[in-house]
Design a protein around this motif. Sequence first.
Motif, PDB file in Angstrom:
ATOM      1  N   LEU A 199      -4.677  13.788   6.681  1.00  0.00           N
ATOM      2  CA  LEU A 199      -5.865  14.353   7.472  1.00  0.00           C
ATOM      3  C   LEU A 199      -7.280  13.655   7.242  1.00  0.00           C
ATOM      4  O   LEU A 199      -7.234  13.283   6.285  1.00  0.00           O
ATOM      5  CB  LEU A 199      -5.807  15.868   7.353  1.00  0.00           C
ATOM      6  N   PRO A 200      -8.086  13.733   8.342  1.00  0.00           N
ATOM      7  CA  PRO A 200      -9.183  12.957   8.413  1.00  0.00           C
ATOM      8  C   PRO A 200     -10.063  13.630   7.334  1.00  0.00           C
ATOM      9  O   PRO A 200     -11.172  13.157   6.701  1.00  0.00           O
ATOM     10  CB  PRO A 200      -9.969  12.987   9.720  1.00  0.00           C
ATOM     11  N   THR A 201     -10.006  15.063   6.966  1.00  0.00           N
ATOM     12  CA  THR A 201     -10.564  15.900   5.958  1.00  0.00           C
ATOM     13  C   THR A 201     -10.217  15.632   4.574  1.00  0.00           C
ATOM     14  O   THR A 201     -10.653  16.180   3.584  1.00  0.00           O
ATOM     15  CB  THR A 201     -10.610  17.224   6.600  1.00  0.00           C
ATOM     16  N   GLU A 202      -8.971  14.717   4.158  1.00  0.00           N
ATOM     17  CA  GLU A 202      -8.323  14.842   3.056  1.00  0.00           C
ATOM     18  C   GLU A 202      -8.696  13.561   2.373  1.00  0.00           C
ATOM     19  O   GLU A 202      -8.827  12.536   2.688  1.00  0.00           O
ATOM     20  CB  GLU A 202      -6.935  15.112   3.137  1.00  0.00           C
ATOM     21  N   TYR A 203      -8.832  13.827   0.848  1.00  0.00           N
ATOM     22  CA  TYR A 203      -8.984  12.712   0.248  1.00  0.00           C
ATOM     23  C   TYR A 203      -7.698  12.114  -0.646  1.00  0.00           C
ATOM     24  O   TYR A 203      -7.353  12.986  -1.316  1.00  0.00           O
ATOM     25  CB  TYR A 203     -10.128  12.927  -0.883  1.00  0.00           C
ATOM     26  N   PRO A 204      -7.351  10.931  -0.338  1.00  0.00           N
ATOM     27  CA  PRO A 204      -6.091  10.299  -1.111  1.00  0.00           C
ATOM     28  C   PRO A 204      -6.667  10.102  -2.746  1.00  0.00           C
ATOM     29  O   PRO A 204      -7.598   9.478  -2.865  1.00  0.00           O
ATOM     30  CB  PRO A 204      -5.999   9.003  -0.377  1.00  0.00           C
ATOM     31  N   ILE A 205      -5.856  10.980  -3.500  1.00  0.00           N
ATOM     32  CA  ILE A 205      -6.562  10.841  -4.891  1.00  0.00           C
ATOM     33  C   ILE A 205      -5.432   9.870  -5.824  1.00  0.00           C
ATOM     34  O   ILE A 205      -5.840   9.481  -7.053  1.00  0.00           O
ATOM     35  CB  ILE A 205      -6.722  12.051  -5.444  1.00  0.00           C
ATOM     36  N   ALA A 206      -4.171   9.877  -5.702  1.00  0.00           N
ATOM     37  CA  ALA A 206      -3.518   8.979  -6.304  1.00  0.00           C
ATOM     38  C   ALA A 206      -1.868   8.745  -5.534  1.00  0.00           C
ATOM     39  O   ALA A 206      -1.702   9.334  -4.341  1.00  0.00           O
ATOM     40  CB  ALA A 206      -3.110  10.032  -7.541  1.00  0.00           C
ATOM     41  N   LEU A 207      -1.278   7.779  -6.081  1.00  0.00           N
ATOM     42  CA  LEU A 207       0.174   7.404  -5.508  1.00  0.00           C
ATOM     43  C   LEU A 207       1.110   8.638  -5.569  1.00  0.00           C
ATOM     44  O   LEU A 207       0.890   9.685  -6.300  1.00  0.00           O
ATOM     45  CB  LEU A 207       0.667   6.319  -6.467  1.00  0.00           C
ATOM     46  N   GLY A 208       1.863   8.803  -4.414  1.00  0.00           N
ATOM     47  CA  GLY A 208       2.687   9.919  -4.343  1.00  0.00           C
ATOM     48  C   GLY A 208       4.145   9.461  -5.047  1.00  0.00           C
ATOM     49  O   GLY A 208       4.242   8.272  -5.509  1.00  0.00           O
ATOM     50  N   SER A 209       5.083  10.209  -5.115  1.00  0.00           N
ATOM     51  CA  SER A 209       6.070  10.012  -5.960  1.00  0.00           C
ATOM     52  C   SER A 209       7.100   8.954  -5.421  1.00  0.00           C
ATOM     53  O   SER A 209       7.609   8.188  -6.167  1.00  0.00           O
ATOM     54  CB  SER A 209       7.082  11.533  -6.085  1.00  0.00           C
ATOM     55  N   THR A 210       7.244   8.641  -4.142  1.00  0.00           N
ATOM     56  CA  THR A 210       8.001   7.502  -3.521  1.00  0.00           C
ATOM     57  C   THR A 210       7.423   6.355  -3.825  1.00  0.00           C
ATOM     58  O   THR A 210       7.903   5.495  -4.094  1.00  0.00           O
ATOM     59  CB  THR A 210       8.024   7.780  -2.026  1.00  0.00           C
ATOM     60  N   SER A 211       5.889   6.359  -3.681  1.00  0.00           N
ATOM     61  CA  SER A 211       5.155   4.966  -4.075  1.00  0.00           C
ATOM     62  C   SER A 211       5.274   4.778  -5.721  1.00  0.00           C
ATOM     63  O   SER A 211       5.336   3.581  -5.765  1.00  0.00           O
ATOM     64  CB  SER A 211       3.702   5.489  -3.453  1.00  0.00           C
ATOM     65  N   ILE A 249       0.865  -0.885  -0.035  1.00  0.00           N
ATOM     66  CA  ILE A 249       0.074  -0.082  -0.115  1.00  0.00           C
ATOM     67  C   ILE A 249       0.817   1.202   0.109  1.00  0.00           C
ATOM     68  O   ILE A 249       2.051   1.137   0.335  1.00  0.00           O
ATOM     69  CB  ILE A 249      -1.152   0.151   1.213  1.00  0.00           C
ATOM     70  N   PRO A 250       0.362   2.547  -0.701  1.00  0.00           N
ATOM     71  CA  PRO A 250       1.240   3.591  -0.457  1.00  0.00           C
ATOM     72  C   PRO A 250       2.079   3.900   0.520  1.00  0.00           C
ATOM     73  O   PRO A 250       1.278   3.859   1.689  1.00  0.00           O
ATOM     74  CB  PRO A 250       0.220   4.732  -1.159  1.00  0.00           C
ATOM     75  N   SER A 251       3.015   4.278   0.378  1.00  0.00           N
ATOM     76  CA  SER A 251       3.719   5.230   1.752  1.00  0.00           C
ATOM     77  C   SER A 251       3.685   6.799   1.539  1.00  0.00           C
ATOM     78  O   SER A 251       3.923   7.440   2.496  1.00  0.00           O
ATOM     79  CB  SER A 251       5.109   4.778   1.629  1.00  0.00           C
ATOM     80  N   ASP A 252       3.152   7.199   0.207  1.00  0.00           N
ATOM     81  CA  ASP A 252       2.740   8.539   0.254  1.00  0.00           C
ATOM     82  C   ASP A 252       1.527   8.962  -0.687  1.00  0.00           C
ATOM     83  O   ASP A 252       1.446   7.823  -1.499  1.00  0.00           O
ATOM     84  CB  ASP A 252       3.968   9.200  -0.071  1.00  0.00           C
ATOM     85  N   TYR A 253       0.881   9.923  -0.739  1.00  0.00           N
ATOM     86  CA  TYR A 253      -0.277  10.075  -1.564  1.00  0.00           C
ATOM     87  C   TYR A 253      -0.168  11.548  -1.888  1.00  0.00           C
ATOM     88  O   TYR A 253       0.313  12.424  -1.485  1.00  0.00           O
ATOM     89  CB  TYR A 253      -1.320   9.925  -0.851  1.00  0.00           C
TER      90      TYR A 253
END
Length: 384
Positions: free
Chosen positions: A272-284, A245-249
């Motif tokens: 944060l609980p108010t944020e939506y993960p939308i894609a893999l981050g660069s490290t992932s 699973i991603p290590s960053d988003y």
Amino acid sequence: MNNYTTEWILVRVDFNISYNLYRLFTIIPTLQFFLTNGVKLIIIAHHEPASESIAPFAELLNKFKIPATFAKDISEVHTLQKKENPPQVILLENLRMFSEEKKPESPTAHKWAQSLKDLAYAYVFEAPGVMHRSHTSLTILPQLFTPENRIIGPRVAHELAVLDNLKNKKPLIALLGGNKINEKLQYAHDMLPSLSHLILAPGLSCAVAQYLGKPHGAFTVDAKSLEIAQKLVYNAEAHNVTLVIPSDYLVSSEWPLTENSIIRTVRDTEILPTEYPIALGSTSIAHTISLMAHARSVIVNGGFGVDEIPDPHTMDLKNMAQRIAAHSGKVTIAGGSTVSAYLKYINRKTRVELLTAGGAALAYLAHHSLPVISICTEKNSSQN
């Protein structure tokens, strides 16, 4: 049967092409083949949203030399067929606008299917994206035709052959994300015996993250998803599958995204609980690329992040798409929105297989039943 019906065949296709026209491009050769051989066609198709007419698709088909005339219901199809000079192609209204389509168990479904069957002498299934569904036009309808008069089309046959080949190319890495969380998590779980690595992107990763007690943002994960996530984590280890699973988003506090949405990259522990993960981050993404480098085969479905991520946040995703395109093994991009994202980043022909089947492809690799395929190929098993 009226004489006019003997000249016609029903072709079940998929016009859920909001993302791009790739699905349409793949079936045009099939339609042209029938027309050049003097067969008249009744095209039956679905499109989302279910309340939206597919009348505009008649004009679109005409641009591809498929002379389609739109019919709003089955009665109008009959009227067109009876004309002294009937059209070569009739496009019936969006199947999802008929209540019987998604309710094959309803009392009226069989009667409705019979009224469709009475329009033609043969049924051709050419909609890979729904071959795992059990809707009336995919189950009841084809069974009303004799075995020799119900077949799968060449595009469906091609996509099944690609998936069959993929099954035999281990180690197989799957990169999966997107919506329909319960369904896709179950497919991912049932694919485990065929996999070496399972890489999860949003939103599938959010369900697993929540089960593991990690931050998962504002996406709602229901109890069923958590139950499947638990099985997935446990059985991945049992099958010696590396679950990633991603290590960053990439995350945003807005959903859906707008042109003015603020997007930032965060570690998986910083969502944060108010944020939506939308894609893999660069490290992932870098980790995903390194894992794929050692695979004989890769399948990607929903793994590029949500649609319409504004620039400049797409550079890493573009890099991943380019590295996938350059992969020396067998790479399959499966599903309408995933193909759309891939083609957004790669504008040239590659060795990558592009499939219109998304969830259906995963269902097949997970050894789930494909009702319409079983029905339309029944004659082959009965002859052997």
